[in-house]
Design an enzyme around this catalytic site. Structure first.
Site, PDB file in Angstrom:
ATOM      1  NE  ARG A   1      -2.762  -1.738   3.436  1.00  0.00           N
ATOM      2  CZ  ARG A   1      -2.113  -0.274   4.941  1.00  0.00           C
ATOM      3  NH1 ARG A   1      -1.894   0.986   4.526  1.00  0.00           N
ATOM      4  NH2 ARG A   1      -1.105  -1.066   5.599  1.00  0.00           N
TER       5      ARG A   1
ATOM      6  CE1 TYR B   1       0.750  -6.057  -1.778  1.00  0.00           C
ATOM      7  CE2 TYR B   1      -0.993  -4.119  -1.434  1.00  0.00           C
ATOM      8  CZ  TYR B   1      -0.277  -5.399  -0.608  1.00  0.00           C
ATOM      9  OH  TYR B   1      -0.528  -5.669   0.190  1.00  0.00           O
TER      10      TYR B   1
ATOM     11  CE  LYS C   1      -6.866  -3.794   5.402  1.00  0.00           C
ATOM     12  NZ  LYS C   1      -5.822  -4.988   5.351  1.00  0.00           N
TER      13      LYS C   1
ATOM     14  CG  HIS D   1      -7.429  -3.144  10.421  1.00  0.00           C
ATOM     15  ND1 HIS D   1      -5.404  -2.895  10.459  1.00  0.00           N
ATOM     16  CD2 HIS D   1      -7.061  -4.268   9.342  1.00  0.00           C
ATOM     17  CE1 HIS D   1      -4.549  -3.657   8.956  1.00  0.00           C
ATOM     18  NE2 HIS D   1      -5.786  -4.066   8.563  1.00  0.00           N
TER      19      HIS D   1
ATOM     20  CB  SER E   1      -0.779  -3.432   7.801  1.00  0.00           C
ATOM     21  OG  SER E   1      -1.806  -2.995   7.859  1.00  0.00           O
TER      22      SER E   1
ATOM     23  CB  CYS F   1       0.753  -5.966  13.823  1.00  0.00           C
ATOM     24  SG  CYS F   1       2.078  -5.027  13.589  1.00  0.00           S
TER      25      CYS F   1
ATOM     26  CG  ASP G   1      -7.508  -7.396   6.687  1.00  0.00           C
ATOM     27  OD1 ASP G   1      -6.434  -7.133   7.289  1.00  0.00           O
ATOM     28  OD2 ASP G   1      -7.335  -6.400   6.367  1.00  0.00           O
TER      29      ASP G   1
ATOM     30  NE  ARG H   1       0.214  -9.208   2.676  1.00  0.00           N
ATOM     31  CZ  ARG H   1      -0.762  -8.846   3.628  1.00  0.00           C
ATOM     32  NH1 ARG H   1      -1.932  -9.041   3.867  1.00  0.00           N
ATOM     33  NH2 ARG H   1      -0.368  -8.001   4.470  1.00  0.00           N
TER      34      ARG H   1
END
Ligand code: GTP
Ligand code: SPV
Ligand code: MN
Length: 590
Positions: A71, A200, A209, A229, A251, A253, A280, A374
């Site tokens: 991002r 991406y 998001k 989130h 993100s 974590c 998420d 990912r």
């Protein structure tokens, strides 16, 4: 042929077609036949590679441009009409100015290309929580990812109906992938998202998001619900009762990992189980019973690959063994599979790295997979997917957990004294930055509720919305906690074992929710007595646990000063309740 008669969709589509002038328009109906055609086309052009059909059936590999792997927060905008409504934590531009700038970039951009019209639902079709979006894109990669991540296809138009105007308008073009002209732009008052010059995930899968957090958080404030989130998981006790928890971590974590955790042996043998509802994003509403209920608006997992392995997260790994798209991982040419750092100790010798270069994992000093590589995997593949995953009513939430990466300061776990204090605890979250966003990694920054890059309006109003939700929930509000799995010793090693063993902390949290566990009051909130965290079967001592729970007053005083500084940003939009909580913290530390 058009898949809907809805005039609002058709009118908007006409305008976008006139702007971008695609050669062809393809309506995505979501059928297997159409998806197979698109896969075949992407494979024939080299956009995607088909992986080993025995070992990874239905799986594809894709590489994004090396300058387009995360991002881009500095190129992400919230263009509300008034700058004040975007607030001090978002980039802002006057919508008129921004539309004009973007129209130039989108002008004729799809000439020679196909425009795919993707109808999708965030949330189960037919759920009162769910919302429809339509994404227009020139990328097959986007179509195939949206198929995994959302409920995509004609059913979404049926859910929308023939007259409704309540859908999010997403326009995306890869354009030339020019990073200097890359823009991820949200117009909350227009229900619109325009994204250009990226390929991406987080920048282009507009349901994720962009819609489910940035636009939805704005809608939630206006409509009295929350878009967060957060992962959602259920813990089933030996009597078969399931309690649900949400957790907000920034993100990269640990949300996907916690959402799919495998209980340690001591709990497994007693009959405890963990079920994944989401990894998420959570949309939460107050139910008819007055409690907070949550759904996961997504239909798949867009998870961090590196570090995912048979030990750390076997459920995630199993989820990626079929029908999955891998992005920016290493390609093992020996058996046409994929590899990433931390998968196993046998990096492939004959491989291609995430940039498409020949790569020998046995000798190369460079990474084979990008740190933010990912997998896009269907939720139904997950061995521990909750039977409530598709439940239109969602699940009732007992506890909300905040957390981040803090080498020092934040203890393993503490509980907020009440909802208002809990909102304070969320608002002061800080974490070391990760590879999920472009920019420096490992720098501590404030990231309230893990929403800093995702809140679609003024963060001060967002804090107020949290406080208002708490007032409505009253004594039915979930209890609020903070955790930190990432404290390090003097050599920089993580002290707490983490992963499945995080369940030991969740058990204290659930016991607290049920009034079954004790706590000690500290300057920052309630903490467990060290003996109330079960460390049976772990090779850490009660002394180490005491250390993990230690509240270093000197460090916390520094933190309080940093919070005061951070809070200044919000001016008179900072709710007085939070100002008072900061004063209380300071007093407690003296
Ligand atoms: P996003 O998808 O970016 O929102 O990330 P996420 O919050 O879902 O993070 P994820 O679970 O993918 O974890 C990211 C990284 O943190 C991985 O490299 C994990 O190995 C690591 N990690 C996750 N949980 C733990 C933990 O309990 N302890 C330690 N030390 N590392 C962890
Ligand atoms: C995150 O960065 O928090 C993610 C991945 O979950 S992305 O879809 O890129 O936002
Ligand atoms: Mn995320």
């Amino acid at each position: 042929m058009a898949l809907t008669k809805n005039p609002n969709v058709l009118k908007w589509l006409d305008e976008m077609v006139a702007l971008t002038t695609p050669d062809k328009i393809v309506w995505i109906d979501g059928s297997e036949e159409q998806l197979n055609q698109l896969k075949a086309e992407a494979i024939s052009t080299g956009e995607m590679e088909a992986l080993n059909p025995e070992k990874l059936p239905g799986c594809l590999l894709h590489r994004t441009h090396p300058s387009d792997v995360a991002r881009v927060e500095n190129r992400t905008f919230i263009c509300s009409r008034k700058q004040e409504d975007a607030g001090p934590t978002n980039n802002w531009e006057d919508p008129k100015v921004m539309y004009e700038k973007l129209r130039k970039l989108f002008n004729g951009v799809m000439k020679g290309r196909t425009m795919y019209v993707i109808p999708y639902s965030m949330g189960p079709i037919g759920s009162p929580f769910s919302k429809v979006g339509v994404e227009l894109t020139d990328s097959i990669y986007v179509v195939l990812n949206m198929d995994i991540m959302t409920r995509m296809g004609v059913q979404a138009f049926q859910h929308l109906g023939d007259t409704s105007n309540d859908f999010v308008r997403g326009l995306h073009s890869k354009a030339d992938l020019d990073e200097n002209e890359r823009y991820i732009v949200h117009f909350p008052e227009d229900n619109a998202i325009w994204s250009v010059n990226s390929g991406y995930g987080g920048n282009v899968l507009l349901g994720k998001k962009c819609f489910a957090l940035r636009i939805a958080s704005y809608q939630g404030k206006n409509e009295g619900w929350m878009a967060e989130h957060m992962l959602i998981l259920g813990i089933e006790n030996p009597q078969g009762e399931v309690k649900y928890i949400t957790a907000a971590f920034p993100s990269a974590c640990g949300k996907t990992n916690l959402a799919m955790l495998i209980p340690p042996e001591i709990y497994k043998k007693k009959g405890y189980k963990v079920w994944t509802v989401g990894d998420d994003i959570a949309w939460m509403r107050i139910g008819p019973d007055g409690r907070l209920w949550a759904i996961n608006p997504e239909n798949g997992f867009f998870g961090v690959a590196p570090g995912t392995n048979e030990k750390s997260n076997p459920n995630a790994l199993a989820t990626t063994r079929k029908g999955t798209i891998f992005t920016n991982v290493a390609h093992n040419l020996d058996d046409n599979t994929v590899w990433w750092e931390g998968l196993d100790k046998n990096p492939p010798k004959h491989a291609v790295d995430w940039m498409g270069r020949p790569w020998d994992g046995t000798t190369s000093k460079e990474k084979g997979a990008h740190p933010n590589s990912r997998f896009t995997a269907p939720a139904i593949n997950c061995p521990c997917i909750s039977d409530k995953f598709n439940d239109p009513q969602g699940v009732p939430i007992s506890a909300i957990i905040f957390g981040g990466r803090r080498a020092k300061t934040a203890p393993l776990v503490y509980q907020a004294r009440d909802w208002e204090h809990g909102v304070f605890v969320g608002s002061i979250m800080a974490s070391e930055t990760t590879a999920a966003a472009a920019g420096a990694v490992g720098v501590v920054r404030r990231d309230p509720m893990a929403m800093l890059p995702f809140c679609g309006y003024h963060m001060g109003d967002y804090f107020q919305h949290w406080l208002d939700m708490g007032k409505k929930l009253g004594d039915k509000a979930p209890k609020i906690f903070n955790v930190n799995w990432f404290r390090t010793d003097d050599e920089g090693h993580f002290i707490w074992p983490g992963f499945g063993d995080n369940m030991r902390v969740l058990m204290w949290i659930l016991d607290r929710c049920e009034g079954k566990a004790d706590a000690v009051e500290t300057p920052i909130g309630f903490e467990p007595k060290p003996e109330d965290i079960n460390i049976e079967g772990l090779d850490i001592s009660i002394e180490t646990l005491k250390g993990l729970l230690d509240v270093d007053k000197a460090l916390w005083k520094e933190d309080a000063d940093a919070i005061e500084e951070f809070y200044k940003k919000f001016g008179d939009k900072l709710p007085k309740e939070l100002k008072n909580e900061l004063e209380t913290l300071k007093k407690n530390l003296d």
